[in-house]
Design a protein around this motif. Structure first.
Motif, mmCIF file in Angstrom:
data_model
loop_
_atom_site.group_PDB
_atom_site.id
_atom_site.type_symbol
_atom_site.label_atom_id
_atom_site.label_comp_id
_atom_site.label_asym_id
_atom_site.label_seq_id
_atom_site.Cartn_x
_atom_site.Cartn_y
_atom_site.Cartn_z
ATOM 1 N N ILE A 179 9.680 5.187 7.082
ATOM 2 C CA ILE A 179 8.633 4.357 7.675
ATOM 3 C C ILE A 179 7.349 4.414 6.842
ATOM 4 N N TYR A 180 7.004 5.584 6.363
ATOM 5 C CA TYR A 180 5.786 5.739 5.565
ATOM 6 C C TYR A 180 5.884 4.946 4.262
ATOM 7 N N HIS A 181 6.954 5.168 3.511
ATOM 8 C CA HIS A 181 7.090 4.473 2.233
ATOM 9 C C HIS A 181 7.084 2.955 2.421
ATOM 10 N N MET A 182 7.769 2.483 3.461
ATOM 11 C CA MET A 182 7.857 1.045 3.662
ATOM 12 C C MET A 182 6.579 0.454 4.242
ATOM 13 N N GLN A 183 5.784 1.238 4.954
ATOM 14 C CA GLN A 183 4.458 0.767 5.359
ATOM 15 C C GLN A 183 3.594 0.533 4.131
ATOM 16 N N VAL A 184 3.662 1.438 3.156
ATOM 17 C CA VAL A 184 2.885 1.296 1.933
ATOM 18 C C VAL A 184 3.345 0.064 1.144
ATOM 19 N N MET A 185 4.650 -0.144 1.056
ATOM 20 C CA MET A 185 5.187 -1.185 0.188
ATOM 21 C C MET A 185 5.205 -2.570 0.821
ATOM 22 N N GLU A 186 5.437 -2.648 2.157
ATOM 23 C CA GLU A 186 5.714 -3.975 2.704
ATOM 24 C C GLU A 186 5.277 -4.189 4.144
ATOM 25 N N GLY A 187 5.054 -3.140 4.916
ATOM 26 C CA GLY A 187 4.708 -3.316 6.318
ATOM 27 C C GLY A 187 5.844 -3.974 7.092
ATOM 28 N N ASP A 207 2.545 9.153 8.711
ATOM 29 C CA ASP A 207 1.552 8.105 8.913
ATOM 30 C C ASP A 207 0.886 7.773 7.574
ATOM 31 N N ASN A 208 0.121 6.707 7.576
ATOM 32 C CA ASN A 208 -0.557 6.240 6.378
ATOM 33 C C ASN A 208 -1.978 5.803 6.754
ATOM 34 N N PRO A 209 -3.005 6.171 5.948
ATOM 35 C CA PRO A 209 -2.930 6.919 4.691
ATOM 36 C C PRO A 209 -2.862 8.428 4.917
ATOM 37 N N GLY A 210 -2.578 9.148 3.867
ATOM 38 C CA GLY A 210 -2.588 10.603 3.889
ATOM 39 C C GLY A 210 -1.237 11.244 4.043
#
Length: 256
Positions: A179-187, A207-210
């Protein structure tokens, strides 16, 4: 509420590795995951799991030389023999640990190599690995990783991963959706999960960021957990996050 597995490379890191199993169990976790079991005595790990009644739900295939910068072997055309040997190593470890799922890291895309060749290599390697794992009742997953945390990693989006999975054509290969990686890349997390649940074999979170615990950033985890339950995901979610403070004190998010 989904089922959560403690990722022992990220949680309880003030303790030696084997003591993290005890800490996870004491904190209420029923399952664990971690990157690699290969540097430890497999029998010791298996005994620890048995004594604590913990399930190990995931580990990765050997990544090559991590200290030298390797981040997997899957797409590397000049290391196919090494990749195939690593399949057997991963199978033996997973069987000893009763681990049902193993993740194949694609690796860093070498400079100057045609992308079509990298894809072809990855597809052929995955086709071989998925077949070998299936013979041992072990499921294979692949993971897309964001380009900020791991520059140059070959597999970076869910769309690319689903395309690879389709080209491999094996029932024994799905996506480990982080979920974290895909939030960064594409939401678009909820829609992606809904539309592709049949092609997702494992989840991880931060979670993102951090990359801290749920509730520390922009992702609406209370909604997302309800959504994951609603669409019928029955697997584990690996807690692969960096606690903002003490691991144990920061577990209140599991009650949201």
């Amino acid at each position: 509420m989904p089922k959560f597995a403690a990722n022992l490379n990220w949680l309880f890191t003030d303790l030696p590795m084997l003591e993290r199993f005890d800490a996870a169990s004491s904190a209420g976790f029923k399952a664990v995951e971690y990157m690699f079991p290969y540097d430890y005595d497999i029998n010791h790990l298996a005994k620890k799991l048995e004594d604590l009644n913990l399930s190990q739900v995931l580990h990765n295939m050997p990544p090559g030389d991590w200290a030298a910068g390797d981040r997997g072997l899957g797409c590397l055309p000049d290391r196919v023999d090494e990749f195939r040997k690593s399949v057997g190593i991963a199978i033996n470890a997973a069987k000893a640990l009763n681990c049902p799922t193993v993740n194949c890291l694609s690796g860093i895309a070498p400079a100057g190599i045609d992308l079509a060749l990298l894809e072809q290599t990855f597809v052929e390697n995955l086709r071989y690995a998925a077949s070998e794992f299936a013979k041992n009742d072990i499921h294979l997953v692949i993971e897309a990783i964001n380009t900020r945390d791991m520059p140059g990693f070959y597999l970076t989006t869910s769309a690319q991963a689903f395309d690879i999975i389709e080209k491999v054509g094996s029932d024994n290969l799905t996506l480990q959706y982080d979920i974290y990686h895909m939030q960064v890349m594409e939401g678009d997390l909820a829609n992606t999960l809904s539309e592709n649940l049949h092609r997702i074999g494992h989840l991880q979170l931060a979670d993102n960021p951090g990359r801290h615990e749920p509730g520390s950033g922009e992702i609406n985890y209370p909604f997302l957990f309800r959504h994951i339950d609603k669409i019928g995901y029955k697997g584990w979610i690996g807690c692969e996050y960096k606690p903002a403070g003490d691991t144990l004190a920061g577990l209140g998010w599991m009650k949201i």
